[in-house]
Design a protein around this motif. Sequence first.
Motif, PDB file in Angstrom:
ATOM      1  N   PHE A 233     100.798  62.328  41.695  1.00 27.98           N
ATOM      2  CA  PHE A 233     102.264  61.968  41.789  1.00 27.98           C
ATOM      3  C   PHE A 233     103.156  63.069  41.672  1.00 27.98           C
ATOM      4  O   PHE A 233     104.074  63.590  42.113  1.00 27.98           O
ATOM      5  N   TYR A 234     102.962  63.392  40.001  1.00 28.13           N
ATOM      6  CA  TYR A 234     104.173  64.501  39.652  1.00 28.13           C
ATOM      7  C   TYR A 234     104.221  65.695  40.415  1.00 28.13           C
ATOM      8  O   TYR A 234     105.105  66.364  40.674  1.00 28.13           O
TER       9      TYR A 234
ATOM     10  N   THR B  42     103.075  66.406  43.288  1.00 27.23           N
ATOM     11  CA  THR B  42     103.809  66.371  44.514  1.00 27.23           C
ATOM     12  C   THR B  42     105.111  65.911  44.574  1.00 27.23           C
ATOM     13  O   THR B  42     105.702  66.564  45.278  1.00 27.23           O
TER      14      THR B  42
ATOM     15  N   GLY C  77      99.007  68.284  45.208  1.00 29.32           N
ATOM     16  CA  GLY C  77      98.820  66.759  44.563  1.00 29.32           C
ATOM     17  C   GLY C  77      97.418  66.373  44.526  1.00 29.32           C
ATOM     18  O   GLY C  77      97.039  66.091  43.537  1.00 29.32           O
TER      19      GLY C  77
ATOM     20  N   THR D 130     109.766  57.878  44.233  1.00 29.42           N
ATOM     21  CA  THR D 130     109.075  57.875  45.422  1.00 29.42           C
ATOM     22  C   THR D 130     108.643  59.316  46.064  1.00 29.42           C
ATOM     23  O   THR D 130     109.553  60.157  45.872  1.00 29.42           O
TER      24      THR D 130
ATOM     25  N   GLY E  48     104.316  60.273  50.980  1.00 31.58           N
ATOM     26  CA  GLY E  48     102.943  60.319  50.779  1.00 31.58           C
ATOM     27  C   GLY E  48     102.384  60.814  52.045  1.00 31.58           C
ATOM     28  O   GLY E  48     102.803  61.027  53.176  1.00 31.58           O
TER      29      GLY E  48
ATOM     30  N   THR F 216      94.697  59.199  43.358  1.00 36.33           N
ATOM     31  CA  THR F 216      95.507  60.229  43.908  1.00 36.33           C
ATOM     32  C   THR F 216      95.734  59.386  45.174  1.00 36.33           C
ATOM     33  O   THR F 216      97.088  59.270  45.750  1.00 36.33           O
TER      34      THR F 216
ATOM     35  N   SER G 197      98.608  56.830  44.229  1.00 40.89           N
ATOM     36  CA  SER G 197     100.020  57.130  44.300  1.00 40.89           C
ATOM     37  C   SER G 197     100.475  57.702  45.311  1.00 40.89           C
ATOM     38  O   SER G 197     101.645  57.803  45.625  1.00 40.89           O
ATOM     39  N   ILE G 198      99.799  58.918  46.074  1.00 36.55           N
ATOM     40  CA  ILE G 198     100.379  59.602  47.119  1.00 36.55           C
ATOM     41  C   ILE G 198      99.727  59.160  48.743  1.00 36.55           C
ATOM     42  O   ILE G 198     100.122  59.746  49.497  1.00 36.55           O
TER      43      ILE G 198
ATOM     44  N   ASN H  17     102.701  55.613  47.492  1.00 35.21           N
ATOM     45  CA  ASN H  17     103.712  56.555  47.524  1.00 35.21           C
ATOM     46  C   ASN H  17     104.852  56.567  46.658  1.00 35.21           C
ATOM     47  O   ASN H  17     105.938  56.901  46.626  1.00 35.21           O
TER      48      ASN H  17
ATOM     49  N   TYR I  55     104.629  56.198  41.795  1.00 31.09           N
ATOM     50  CA  TYR I  55     103.831  55.921  40.518  1.00 31.09           C
ATOM     51  C   TYR I  55     104.641  54.945  39.820  1.00 31.09           C
ATOM     52  O   TYR I  55     105.992  54.930  39.293  1.00 31.09           O
TER      53      TYR I  55
END
Lengths: 364, 311, 329
Positions: free
Chosen positions: B57-58, B60, B69, B123, B126, B212, B215-216, B220, B222
Motif C-alpha cells: 500500500f505504502y 503504491t 506496489g 486510500t 487500486g 497485497t 490493500s491494493i 484499496n 490500509y
Amino acid sequence: MKLSPSRWRDTVVGILIPIGAVAGALLAGVLILVLAGVNPVKAYGPLLIGPFANLYGIAQTITKATPLLLVGLGICIGFRGGVINIGGEGQIVAGALFTTWVGLQLRSLPGIVLIPLLLLTGFIGGALWGAVPGILKARLNASEILSTIMMNLIAAQGVSFLLRGPMIDPAEIAYGTGFPQSEALTEWAWLPRVIPRTTVHLGAIIALVMAVLVYVFLWRTTIGYRVRAVGYSKDASRYAGINVARYAVLAMLLSGGLAGLAGAVEVMGIHHRLLDGVSAGYGFTGIVAGLFGKLHPIGVIPASFLFGALLVGADKMQRAVGVSPGIVYALQGLVVLFVVSSDLWVRRRSARRVEGGGEELVND
Amino acid sequence: MINELLKEGALILILASGVRLATPYLFAALGEMIGQRSGVLNLGVDGTMMLSAFTAFYVTFASGSLALGVLVGVLTGGLMGLIMAVVSVTMRAEQGISGIGLHLFGLGMSNLLFRLSLGAISTVEGFRPLSVPILSDLPVIGAVFFRHNVLVYLAFVLVPVAWVVLFRTPLGLKIRAVGENPQAADTLGVSVTGIRYLCVIIGGMMSGLAGTYLSIGLNNMYVDNITNGMGWIAVALVYFGRWHPWGVLAGSLLFSVVNALQIWVQVRGIAIPYEFAVMMPYVLTIVALAFAVRRAQQPAALSKPYERAEA
Amino acid sequence: MQKYAMFMFSVLLVAALLVACAPPTPVAPEKVRVALILPSTIDDLAWSQSMYEGVKAVQAELGEDRMEVTVTENLWNPVDAAAAIRDFAEQGYHLIIAHGAQYQNSLFEIAPDFPDTSFAYGTSFKTGDNIFAYDPQAQEGGYLLGIIAGMMTKTNKIGVVGPVEAGDAVKYNYGFVQGVASVNPDAEVSVTYTGSFGDTAGAGEMAKTHMDNGADFLTGTAQQAVGAIQAAKERGVPWLGSDMDQSVVWPDTVMAAQVYNWKEVVRRMVDARVEGKKGGEHLSLSFANGRLSLHFNDRFNIPADVKAKVETTLQAIKDGSLVVPLPSE
C-alpha cells in the motif's frame, strides 16, 4: 534424582542460552526503537524491570501468567498426545460460558461448594468444546488444526449471540446502554485474592497445583503413559494394543478442559461476569508458553511466568515512552524468534551428552 | 429464500462475491501448502500478510505505481519467508512457535511502519476490474469469474501452476520427497535445506500477494489489522485441501462462497440471528472436511526439522 | 505505660487538630494530568480516534502547560487495561479515561484505592464516587441521518453495515431505522453485521452486496466501517457516518455524519475536578446538551426540504418534544 556435575553444567547453560537470546532480541529491537525515535534505554527500563519492580508489577505478571499456565498445560497434554490444539481461544470461551451460566443459576450456594463446582463446570465446558475436534479427528480423520481454528470463531460468535440476547445483564437493557456482558456472579463465586489489593487470585495456586497434577498424570499413570505413547508413535501404540483413537480424544478433551479451566478462573477471579473477548489471546500465547516450557508441565511454570512478564513489561514500556502499540508486538515476535532459534545450542549440548538419545525417550 | 436464491442474478452476485473473497485465502493457502509439502509448517501467514499489505500500500501510495506496489509486497513476503526459513530450517527451531513469533513481528511492524509513515487512513486507486474479452460475455460464468481484477486471475491461475510444479516436474518431486522422507532425499543428493528455503520463501511471497491483494486489490486502503485473522483461516484451508492445489481451491471457494451467501442472507433481511449467519462458513468447512472421503495423510516430515545424521 | 500512651494520644490529637484547622492552601492552577486508555488505535476513524481528538482538543484549549496527556492504545483486554489504570493512578494522573464499557469492573475495583483520582468510562450509566460514566445517545443522530436517507433514496433500499450488535451500534441502528420509517414507510432498511469490529474486508463486501441488492444509501459504525465507505466510494453511493466525520478521507462519499463531541465531555470532567467533584456524574451525549452534532458535507446538494425536515426534527429532539426511543422502550 541426583544431578551429576555435567548435568548441572547443562542446566546452567540451558538457562544462560535463552537469556542470551533475549538479550540478542532486545539488541535487534534497538534498531526498531531507534527507527521509531525512542530512546532504547528509556524503553527497556520499564520492559525489563517493570514486571518485577514492585508488588504490583509482580502481581500483574502472575495475573497474566495464570491463564497462560493453564492453557500451556493443556498444550502439554495435547501435543504429547499427538494432537495440535490451536483451539484454546474457543475452549477458554466455552469454559467461561459454562461457569458463568451455572454460576448465575446457583446464586444461593455457599462459596465452599460453589467455587469447586464452578471450576469443574468450566473444565467440562472446555473439555466438551475440545472433544468435538478430538472426535472428528479420531473418527473421521478431520484435521484438528482446521477444526480448532474454526471452533474458535464459532465460540466467539456464539457467545456474542448469548451476550446480546439471553444472557445480557438486564441492567444494560434497562439503561439502554446494551453493552454485551452478563450479570455479575454472586460474591460467593469470586475466587479469593491471594495478594490483597491486586488481581492475583486463587487461580494462580490452582494453576500451580494443576501443573503438578498434569506431571503426575503424564509420567506416573498408565493412562498418561499411553497418551504419550500415542503421541510418540501411533503405529507402535496400535501394535501394542492401545486404542489410539480413544487416547487422541482423551488428550484433546483434557487439553480443552485445562483451557476451559483458564476461562473459569478468568471469570471467577477477574471479571466476575462473562464478557465478549474473555479469551484475550491466551489461547494462542498459551501455545508459546507450552512450547517454551518444552511441553513439560513443570517447565511451563517458569515459561508462562516469563512470558507473562514479557507481556506486562511490554505494556509498561508502551506507557512509559508512548510508543505505538506495534513496537510491543514486534519486540515480542523478536524475542520468540531469538529464543526458539537459540534452542539449537541447548539441544546440541544435550545431544552430545546423551549420545544415541535413549534417555530422551524415557525422560524428556 | 430458496426461490430468491435461484434467481440467476442473486446466484451470480453471490458467486462473484465469493470469488473476490476467496482470492486472499487462495494465495496464502497455496503458499502455505508449498511450504508444508517441503516439511515446514509456517504459522506466520497472518503477520506476513499484514506487513505486505502495508508495504504494498505504502509504495503504491507514494509512487502511484500498482506494479511497484505488488513487487514490494511480494518481496516483503519473501523476506518474511526468509526469516522463517533461517529460524526453522537452519536453526531447526520448533516450527509452531517460530511461526507465531513471525506473526507477532509482522503484526507489530505493520502497525509501527504505518504509524511512522502515514499515521492516518488513506486510500489509493487500486486495481480495477478487467473484463476478459469473450470469456466475460459467457452467461453466468462470465460474470462470476471473468470480471475481476488481475490479482484475482493470478490467484486462480496459480492453482494449476502449483499442481503442475508439484506433480509434473522434477522440482515438485524433490519438494515432495523432502517433505515425506528427507533422509532418503538427502541420500539421493537433494539439498533438503535448499528445497525448504525455496519453498518457505515462495510461501512467504504468496502470503505477501494475499496481503497485497487486500490493500491494493480489494480494500484499496490500509488499516491496522487488515487481515482480521484471514491468515489463520488460510492455514486451516491447507488441511482442508489435504495438501493438494485443487483441494485448496475447493476449500477456499467453499469457505468464501458460503461467506458471500451469509452476507447476502443478511442483506436480504432473512430473519436469523446474524451471529449464526457469520458462523455458517466455519461450520460448513468443518462439516465438509469431516465428510470428505479422501484420506490423504499430511507430509510425513511436516514440522520436523531435518538434521543430517553425522556419520 | 498508660501515661505514655495518653501522652502520645494527645500529641496526635493536637497534630490532627492543627492539620484540620490549617487554612486551605490556595489551589494553584493545577496541571491536569490525563491518561487515556483506548481499546483500538488513535487512527481508527471511529470510537477511539474520536475520543483521542476530543482530549487533544481540550489540551489545545487549556494549553500544554495546563494539561498533560498520555495515551495507551490497543488495550481491548480488561486485564491489560486494569494494569494500565493502576499504573497511571499510581503515577498520580488526575483523570484516567478508560474508553470502553468493558473496563467497568476494573475501574470499580481500583477506584476506591485512589480516592483523589478521577476515573471515567463508557458507554455506561453506572457511576461511583470518583467515577464518571458517559453515554452517547447515538439513536438521536441515527434518527436524523435516517431522515436524510429515507427522503433521498430513489430505490427505497438502504443498507446498514454494523459491526457487532451491541452498545452504540444497536442504539444508532435502531434510531436510523425509525428515522427512515418516519419519512418513508416504504423504504426497506437492511441491517447487517459483520460480526467483528475489525473486519474491514468483510464490511467492504457487505457494502457491495447491499449495493448489488439496490441500496443507494449506506451507513454503519465502528472501525470496520472504513471498508464499507471505500466500497461505497468506488460505486458513487453516499455514506452517512457516525462517531466521526469521515469526509476528511472520503470528501465525495460521506454526505453527513453524527459527530461525538468528546471535547465537551472531557472538558466537563476537567472542570468538575476544579469544582471539587471527582466523579459521580453520568454524562450523556445528546444534541440537547451539544455533545452530539450533525455535520453536513457541503459538496453534496442536499435538497432544501430534506435539510428543513432534519432541522425541525433536530429542534424537536433538542427541546425534548421528540424522544427517539430505544429498543428497550
